[in-house]
Design a protein around this motif. Structure first.
Motif, short mmCIF file in Angstrom:
data_model
loop_
_atom_site.label_atom_id
_atom_site.label_comp_id
_atom_site.label_asym_id
_atom_site.label_seq_id
_atom_site.Cartn_x
_atom_site.Cartn_y
_atom_site.Cartn_z
N GLN A 1 5.98 -6.78 -5.30
CA GLN A 1 4.63 -6.22 -5.37
C GLN A 1 3.79 -6.93 -6.41
N ARG B 1 2.93 -12.51 4.54
CA ARG B 1 2.96 -12.52 3.08
C ARG B 1 4.20 -13.22 2.54
N ASP C 1 -6.76 -11.93 -4.18
CA ASP C 1 -7.71 -11.41 -5.14
C ASP C 1 -7.33 -11.86 -6.55
N GLU D 1 -6.10 -10.35 -8.84
CA GLU D 1 -4.85 -9.75 -9.32
C GLU D 1 -3.63 -10.39 -8.65
N GLN E 1 -2.94 -10.56 -5.47
CA GLN E 1 -2.50 -9.88 -4.25
C GLN E 1 -3.16 -10.54 -3.04
N MET E 2 -2.38 -10.71 -1.98
CA MET E 2 -2.95 -11.29 -0.77
C MET E 2 -3.66 -10.22 0.03
N GLN F 1 -3.43 -9.87 5.22
CA GLN F 1 -2.03 -9.87 5.62
C GLN F 1 -1.82 -9.52 7.08
N MET G 1 -5.96 -5.15 -6.41
CA MET G 1 -7.41 -5.05 -6.36
C MET G 1 -7.87 -3.89 -7.22
N LYS G 2 -9.10 -4.02 -7.68
CA LYS G 2 -9.66 -2.98 -8.55
C LYS G 2 -10.43 -1.96 -7.71
N GLY H 1 5.89 2.46 -5.65
CA GLY H 1 6.67 2.94 -4.51
C GLY H 1 6.70 1.87 -3.47
N LEU I 1 4.87 1.50 -0.95
CA LEU I 1 3.56 1.04 -0.54
C LEU I 1 2.98 0.01 -1.49
N GLY I 2 3.46 0.02 -2.71
CA GLY I 2 2.86 -0.84 -3.71
C GLY I 2 2.86 -0.12 -5.04
N HIS I 3 2.07 -0.65 -5.93
CA HIS I 3 1.99 0.01 -7.22
C HIS I 3 0.54 0.25 -7.57
N GLU J 1 -6.25 0.19 -10.45
CA GLU J 1 -5.84 -1.10 -9.92
C GLU J 1 -4.67 -0.86 -8.98
N GLY K 1 -1.80 -2.68 -6.30
CA GLY K 1 -1.16 -3.93 -5.90
C GLY K 1 -0.09 -3.67 -4.87
N GLY K 2 0.51 -4.74 -4.39
CA GLY K 2 1.57 -4.60 -3.40
C GLY K 2 1.02 -4.50 -2.00
N LEU K 3 1.87 -4.02 -1.12
CA LEU K 3 1.53 -3.97 0.30
C LEU K 3 0.21 -3.26 0.56
N ALA L 1 -2.40 -2.98 -1.16
CA ALA L 1 -3.59 -3.75 -1.51
C ALA L 1 -3.94 -4.72 -0.39
N GLY L 2 -2.93 -5.33 0.18
CA GLY L 2 -3.20 -6.31 1.20
C GLY L 2 -3.57 -5.69 2.53
N VAL L 3 -2.86 -4.66 2.89
CA VAL L 3 -3.07 -4.09 4.22
C VAL L 3 -4.32 -3.23 4.25
N GLN M 1 -6.94 -3.14 1.97
CA GLN M 1 -8.01 -3.40 1.02
C GLN M 1 -9.40 -3.06 1.55
#
Lengths: 803, 158
Positions: A48, A284, A706, A708, A710-711, A714, B1-2, B84, B86-88, B114, B116-118, B120-122, B124
């Protein structure tokens, strides 16, 4: 060239692609269709964080679930397998299938969960608790060059994988002598190919036969060798089954980390194990991104627009591990001046690590980004000189009578008629009418532009870029092979020794063998033995198979034809060079007596007493083909890269609403010359697909990260692919300049269209907005970037805007 | 991401009751979307277990919530961090309760997160609206607590 085009019967003819039948009816046989008893399934736990130390992995809750068999961590795997092959001489950039101790990009594989079903493995993967200590990270190539940047691989000491400067010819002298210079920067965004079939692999280990069986959706050179090396087992304990259809690749299906992981699990657990990426895993953590490159270009030219010299710096963001990324800076050296007579070049190739996903080979192996930079330079010189963009290309093109043409970096181009192709395209499109149509669109209130790109497709791929960038690599062959067997009933079976990812190799091999033996291609069976039964071969990369597999089939068929002729001549009592071979029969031209195919087959298979002395029974021939011209190591930073050079000339008209900014391609014409075409449907399919791919790279597709780390793109909701709305009808204008280095004069076409489409589309958009003072200097040029730039330029009409 | 979060809500109760409710793990467990359990680990520190779905992915979160700079019954700083499948995510927000007219209070909050992880990408493109939606659900449930028949209606919390 050893065959006379006027006699072609099957080559270049309008024959169906034999593979299409099974694909169209949905009867392809893919890795997901391989049913093994007792097979277990893998799901991946991904990182992550873009960079973090792994403090601990607690798999107890996952392992407690019924049906979950195992959770594999990087520590265990790294103790059991050797690190993955590293093409560069960077021993401290170590890569294993699962992260060891530290993660280096968001999405990197941390652990693998094995369960009875994929769904169960996914559920269990959610129960694996990984604790991390986040570390500093970076995502931009520019930052990676700073000595103070956080190193992605601390033992390597910096983020620089490769920084090599080549000077070919008298660059400084030419720059000093040239009256005019210009310089610019353009950026190729991180995109890739994203096949509909993600990567998949099945492995099974038989301890009693000591055999690892592998089925994979693969397009990887030296794949069995790499598996054996990583697993520390003899190479003849690895059996890769090549008769697996691959649902698209375009370069990226290189899942060595997937394979080593699954193979280890199969041995560890004593059960067949399958990993089939889902889309998120693929995007990813599949390690299949493409080049991400910043070009700084300087050109020296005169008032007539003749470009004398070029300096190009290419800075590539490789991502977290070396992968194949650095070599994608090397291959374009073989066509570093494009189709132009640029006399000297300075080229600086820089590859850096960042905390992004790993790159893999993508269609063109770095050539399309390079072509985009070269074509942008030519457009800019045209504008600086007030010249038409077609005219400036004509002035700089290598002329047809100058081939074979040695470019400064050491490659000799085989052949080409660039001026003729351009003339044919202009006649087809009616250039003045196209310009009038653009002006009419502009007068109607739209923005409109014409894009032009002329570029080469180096083909016949070998790996000369490897010794060029890594002196420890001394490879001078990249062979491919074919074997032909005529059975006792006279039926012909040809073996080819790689997988195919939709390139139509079965059609290619059948067409070539039929052409030489003068028999019906539909009577020829094509098979792919497993890797232990294979002749030395590589894989369908580098636009090489028409040249290499076609060449191997041609030469094997010639050997077989010679044997048939010897047998027939002996029976007819004439010298072998007197007897004639026609349609499978051997005749004595003087007497008219002849032996037909069935008689020759019968003698070879049953009548040893009728064979000429010292003749082996049976009818079988093999040929291991060396890449034409690819027999020397680099000298002084120069090397013959690929043998053949296809040419493409794109003209595109784009219109867009200045407020919405959505580009609409109104006309797309490509002039295409890949020498002798073996099968016109395959070449057409490659070219249309390549242009669609190029439209994606130019306008839509990008793996965005981004700040941070993160991609963000995806899935196909965010990573946008061109659809039927964006891909126009494409008109193809054919031309054929045979290559002197290949058996039928054929050149490659596996990357056609993609190599020039991004440059052409960028050129069209920049033509559309040039009068507003806008220059789009980064691909993809997204709709919002266009509309924002146009709005800003209209609000501030005097300012120059670089977007 | 923020992520920036902030807003103002009107709740039909007095400042004191609202303050108590927002400091009561039992109430919060009922109101926080997807919250399965919330246990006090130290004064003003809680462990939460959540089950959430965002876009194409769903999963469980384990998080920690800490309250600080408390000025009862008006302002408080809340710090959240969790991780978790899903991300953090982590975030910090400040909320303030002010009395409105008879029987009503206003709660305003402002913070940054903020992710992150999955997720954030899926997610966003939709995380902004998802977070608004989740916050909206929190307040919808919270309001119900104070309405007639709700657990905290007129003195029920006492």
């Amino acid at each position: 060239m050893t065959a006379d085009p006027s006699t072609f019967r099957f080559v270049s003819s309008n024959r169906r692609v034999r593979e299409d039948r099974r694909f169209v009816v949905g009867n392809g046989h893919y890795v997901a269709d391989v049913p093994l008893e007792g097979m277990l399934h893998v799901a991946i736990v991904g990182s992550q964080y873009p960079a973090a130390r792994i403090l601990g992995i607690d798999a107890s809750a996952a392992l407690a679930m019924p049906g979950v068999h195992y959770v594999l961590t990087g520590e265990e795997l790294a103790g059991a397998v050797d690190q993955l092959m590293n093409g560069l001489d960077t021993p401290n950039v170590r890569r294993f299938p699962l992260a060891v101790g530290q993660v280096r990009y968001a999405g990197e594989w941390v652990a693998a969960v094995v369960a009875d079903t994929r769904a169960l493995a996914e559920d269990a993967s959610e129960k694996v608790r990984v604790s991390y200590e986040p570390l500093p990270y970076l995502t931009k190539a520019g930052e990676a060059l700073e000595p103070s940047s956080p190193p992605v691989h601390p033992p390597h000491g910096s983020n620089v994988l490769l920084d090599k400067t080549f000077v070919w010819g008298e660059v400084e002298k030419h720059f000093t002598e040239s009256p005019r210079h210009l310089s610019f920067r353009v950026t190729w965004g991180r995109n890739s190919t994203v096949p509909i079939e993600t990567f998949g692999v099945v492995a099974s280990w038989d301890p009693w036969r000591e055999m690892l069986d592998v089925w994979a959706s693969i397009q990887m050179p030296k794949y069995p060798d790499q598996i054996a090396r990583a697993l520390r087992i003899p190479a003849n304990n690895v059996r890769v089954h090549q008769d697996v259809d691959v649902g698209g690749s375009y370069g990226v299906k290189r899942g060595i980390k997937h394979t080593v992981l699954v193979a280890h699990l199969a041995r560890r657990l004593g059960r067949p194990v399958r990993l089939l990426e889902d889309r998120l895993e693929n995007m990813r953590g599949g390690d299949a991104h493409g080049p991400e490159r910043i070009f700084d270009v300087d050109v020296a030219f005169n008032d007539e627009g003749i470009v004398k010299s070029m300096k190009m710096k290419a800075l590539d963001n490789a991502g977290a591990y070396a992968g194949r990324a650095p070599f994608q800076l090397g291959k374009p050296i073989g066509a570093i001046v494009g189709p132009y007579k640029i006399e000297s070049v300075q080229y600086r190739a820089q590859s850096v690590t960042t905390n992004k996903a790993v790159q893999e080979a993508v269609r063109g192996f770095g050539q399309s980004p390079t072509n985009y930079a070269i074509e942008t330079a030519i457009d800019k010189v045209a504008r600086a000189c007030g010249l038409d963009r077609v005219e400036i290309r004509r002035r700089n093109f290598i002329r047809a009578d100058e081939f074979p043409y040695l470019i400064p970096s050491g490659t000799r181009y085989d052949s080409g008629e660039y001026h003729t192709v351009v003339d044919k395209v202009l006649a087809h499109i009616d250039y003045p009418a196209l310009q009038a149509e653009r002006d009419r669109l502009r007068a109607s209130g739209l923005l409109a532009g014409i894009g032009i790109a002329a570029c080469l497709e180096p083909s016949g791929g070998n790996s000369s870029f490897e010794p060029l960038l890594n002196e420890k690599n001394q490879t001078t062959t990249w062979m491919d092979s074919a074997r032909i067997n005529v059975d006792g009933l006279g039926f012909v079976t040809v073996t080819i020794h790689t997988t195919s990812a939709g390139q139509g190799h079965e059609t290619l091999a059948a067409t070539v063998v039929a052409e030489v033996l003068q028999i019906d291609p539909d009577l020829i069976r094509i098979v792919r033995p497993d890797s232990l039964a294979c002749l030395p071969s590589n894989t369908p990369v580098g636009s090489r198979m028409a040249i290499m597999l076609g060449g191997a089939c041609f030469h094997a068929a010639q050997k077989l034809k010679a044997k048939l002729t010897r047998i027939g001549a002996f029976r007819l009592g004439v010298a072998a060079d007197v007897a004639t071979y026609e349609n499978g029969a051997v005749a004595d031209p003087a007497s008219g007596r002849k032996l037909d195919w069935a008689e020759l087959v019968n003698i070879a298979h049953r009548g040893f007493h009728l064979l000429p002395p010292d003749t082996e029974p049976g009818l079988e021939a093999t040929h291991v083909m060396q890449v034409p011209t690819g027999d020397k190591l680099p000298e002084g930073g120069r090397v013959q890269m690929y043998p053949c050079h296809s040419f493409e000339f794109h003209m595109v008209l784009i219109a867009l609403d200045p407020v919405l900014g959505k580009p609409e391609i109104r006309r797309y014409v490509i002039g295409h010359d890949c020498g002798t075409v073996i099968n016109p449907h395959i070449v057409k399919g490659m070219t249309l697909g390549g242009i669609a791919h190029g439209i994606g790279a130019a306008l839509l597709e990008e793996f965005v990260y981004d700040d941070e780390g993160q991609m963000l793109t995806q899935s196909f909701m965010d990573y946008l692919l061109p659809s039927s709305h964006e891909v126009p009808q494409v008109e193809i204008v054919h031309h054929c300049t045979p290559s002197p280095f290949t058996v039928f004069g054929q050149k490659g076409s596996g990357e056609s269209g993609y190599l020039g489409a991004p440059a052409a589309i960028s050129g069209a958009l920049n033509d559309a907005v040039a009068d507003l003072g806008i220059f789009f200097d980064k691909l993809p040029i997204r709709i919002f970037a266009i509309s924002d730039a146009v709005a800003a330029a209209r609000a501030n009409p005097t300012g120059k805007t670089a977007v | 991401m923020k992520l920036d979060i902030g807003g103002t809500e009107t709740i039909q109760t007095d400042v004191e009751t609202l303050w108590r409710a927002l400091n009561d793990p039992v109430v919060l467990t009922r109101c926080i979307p997807g919250c399965k359990a919330m246990t006090e680990t130290a004064p003003d520190a809680y462990k939460v277990d959540m089950q959430l779905r965002v876009a194409a992915v769903g999963g469980s979160f384990e998080g920690e919530i800490a309250l600080s700079d408390k000025q009862p019954p008006n302002t408080c700083r809340i710090t959240v961090s969790g991780a978790g499948t899903l991300g953090h995510g982590s975030g910090e927000a400040k909320f303030a309760i002010t009395p409105l007219s008879e029987g009503f209070s206003q709660l305003s909050y402002q913070g940054v997160g903020e992710v992150g992880g999955l997720v954030a990408g899926v997610g966003q493109r939709i995380l902004g609206s998802v977070s608004k939606h989740l916050i909206g659900r929190f307040f919808t449930t919270l309001r119900k607590e104070f309405e007639d028949g709700g657990a905290l209606a007129a003195g029920a919390a006492e």
